[in-house]
Scaffold this motif. Sequence first.
Motif, PDB file in Angstrom:
ATOM      1  N   SER A 295       0.666  -0.838   0.510  1.00 28.19           N
ATOM      2  CA  SER A 295       0.107   0.019  -0.174  1.00 28.19           C
ATOM      3  C   SER A 295       0.709   1.487  -0.009  1.00 28.19           C
ATOM      4  O   SER A 295       0.657   2.340  -0.763  1.00 28.19           O
TER       5      SER A 295
ATOM      6  N   THR B  71      -5.570   9.572  -3.560  1.00 26.86           N
ATOM      7  CA  THR B  71      -5.477   8.195  -3.658  1.00 26.86           C
ATOM      8  C   THR B  71      -4.213   7.691  -2.995  1.00 26.86           C
ATOM      9  O   THR B  71      -4.037   7.238  -2.071  1.00 26.86           O
TER      10      THR B  71
ATOM     11  N   ARG C 210      -2.767  10.171  -0.364  1.00 26.78           N
ATOM     12  CA  ARG C 210      -2.705  10.069   0.540  1.00 26.78           C
ATOM     13  C   ARG C 210      -3.881   8.527   1.514  1.00 26.78           C
ATOM     14  O   ARG C 210      -3.532   8.168   2.852  1.00 26.78           O
ATOM     15  N   ARG C 211      -4.816   8.270   0.736  1.00 29.98           N
ATOM     16  CA  ARG C 211      -5.434   7.192   1.659  1.00 29.98           C
ATOM     17  C   ARG C 211      -4.766   5.440   1.481  1.00 29.98           C
ATOM     18  O   ARG C 211      -5.123   5.518   2.786  1.00 29.98           O
ATOM     19  N   HIS C 212      -4.495   5.112   0.262  1.00 31.84           N
ATOM     20  CA  HIS C 212      -3.782   4.269   0.559  1.00 31.84           C
ATOM     21  C   HIS C 212      -1.822   4.852   1.653  1.00 31.84           C
ATOM     22  O   HIS C 212      -1.645   3.810   2.249  1.00 31.84           O
TER      23      HIS C 212
ATOM     24  N   ASP D 220      -3.988   4.636   5.376  1.00 31.42           N
ATOM     25  CA  ASP D 220      -4.099   3.045   5.337  1.00 31.42           C
ATOM     26  C   ASP D 220      -2.489   2.299   6.390  1.00 31.42           C
ATOM     27  O   ASP D 220      -2.928   1.432   7.374  1.00 31.42           O
TER      28      ASP D 220
END
Length: 710
Positions: free
Chosen positions: A544, A559, A561-563, A566
């Motif tokens: 990730s 995208t 920042r989301r990966h 997490d």
Amino acid sequence: MDPAAASHTATLPRPLTSLVGRDAEVRTAARLLTPSGTRLVSLVGTAGCGKTRLAIAVAAAEADPVLFVDLSTMDPATGAAGFVLDVLGAARRPDLDVTDTLLETLGAGPALLVLDNCEHVADAVAGLAERLLAAKPALRLLATSRQSLAVAAETVLAVQPLDPGTALRLFETRMYERTGRPLPETHRAAAAAICDALDGLPLAVELAAARAALLSVPEVRRLLADRFRVLADTKAGGPEHHRTLRAALDWSYQLLSPDKQALLRQLAVFQGGWTAEAATVLPGHRPDLVAALTDRSLVLADRDRGRMLQTVAAYAAARLAETPDEARAARDAHAAHFLAVAERAAAGIRGPDQRRWLRLLALEQDNLRAAMAWLSRRPGGHVEEDLRLATAMAPFQHFTGVYDLGRDWLAAALDRRPDAPAPIRAAAASAAATLAMLACDYPAAADLAHRALALAADDRVRLLTLLGSVERERAAYDRSREHLDEARALYRAAGDAWGEGRVTQLAGATAWLSGDLDGAAALLAESLAAFQDLADDESAASSSTHLGAVAHFRGDQLTARRHLVDALDRFTELSFPEGIGWAQDLLGRVDLAEDRLLSATERLRSSLTIHRRVGDRWRSASVLEALAEARRRSGDPAHAAALLGAADVIREEIGAPTPACELPSRQHTEAALRAALPLETFARAHRFGARTPVDELLPLSSAAPVPATL
């Protein structure tokens, strides 16, 4: 003798010093010890925890008459009632047995009888207590012992060591009472360390304070390696086991049966405690013996772990050293157990039980170090257990970021065991190569990888994987791809799903670092799916992270920042510093891309701290370059140029240029700085950064960033 006529001060010892830090215990004991409530309270705790002093304080606050009997000199073969009668100075009566004579002596009025030091005559005291309580409704008993009396009417009040703050206050108080001077502020840290090393045991702390009044606090701290010689006050009054630390523990030890003594000695091989399973490997282990030592306040039970106070452990270790054959057998058993634990963990640390193994190894680090220390110097014939332990621990040392420790263990074991079986040496060399690569020592990593291949020619896949990573960090992307593609094919042919997933992930990292973002996205998505199927949280989080990097360099910050968020959450749950540092580095770059300069600077500095702590100089250089851009945008071009100088020194030392995907940003930063600064100013700032230690350079970037529009 009528207790109502007894002198309160004549029967109760008069303390020479104030009681420190036991107010809560005194109140609790007094609250419990009431005619209508608990009539027998036992103060129970380990040697030196201050049971007698606490009992005296409780008794001194009594309104009723108090009778104090010290049982430390009582012969176990002597009746308890007769001994108490003699201490009270009462005459024996020919018409009554001893117990009835004592009952007549105590009278019918209310009183408190303090029975001090009951541990060596616990059974006799228990029988007497039951008779007294049944016959004298107004009588209350306060006992001190290292084990409970096991009487139905008894309430046990555990007397714990002092907490760190209270122990330090006791140390300061006793030093002041002896010297008339307060503890120097410069000595407070050493005094706190002394109290910690002595577990907050009041007897030990008081003896240490007495020594410090004669010597100095730092000197006493240094001498604690021989605590039993140093911590003695032979001139003080009272029983010897209240005057010296060694005698206090001798008293407890001598009350044990030989089998309990043996187990106590053998438990000293554990460092930081033990599980019930671990204790069973000792030659002298029996479950009932562990329970007996716990009952006698020599072993402490914390949920599913046992442990000893440091002072008790030091005493047990000294006793164990007196029996060399037993010591060797116990240490062999301890080391064999933890070698097996480490090897099981190494096999399971990349699967669904990852968190459990990481927690276990973190908990047992002290035992694992002790096992390594023993195996590395173990007397006798040829062994290779230290080499196996060093190899098994390498994945954990990768997880925890202690690369240098792992490399030291492996290098020393490889030197010690030149005749170990080739497969064992090959595995060790491969593990050492991995840690060397993580520490950015690329020549050593390549050399160790080739040594591993020479020892186990059929293990080519490990060499290829490692060399693929080395070449990637050196920015030799084509060679990295060649190695990793071949390794991937070998893992696939062998049906090794984890190995294939790992190499696919590494190939994806090579792709994005080289600038092949589309190829990287496909490889990393494949590796993420593989690790999710394998329930390997760390590896999935790493995939990730790389996917977040791909999205960032594609310009898709949402995208990315989301990966990365997490991944950071999962790395934090695993306490995996390398992963946390990577995620913070990339999130800092996302913040930079979105002109969040305050957040970017904070994340990048946090990332740099982690990378420097674990020894990852390759990433440290990249973070310094990103920080330089943050400082440039904050209106501090000279400091930004210095940060570039620091990054360039690292890259030259490790032989690794700026990764291709980061190169445009680096070039943009440098070009902008050269445009903003006179040539000589840029050069001077760059030289300053190159020769200034990073720890001194970083504080210069502490000024708040100015708005991004500048």
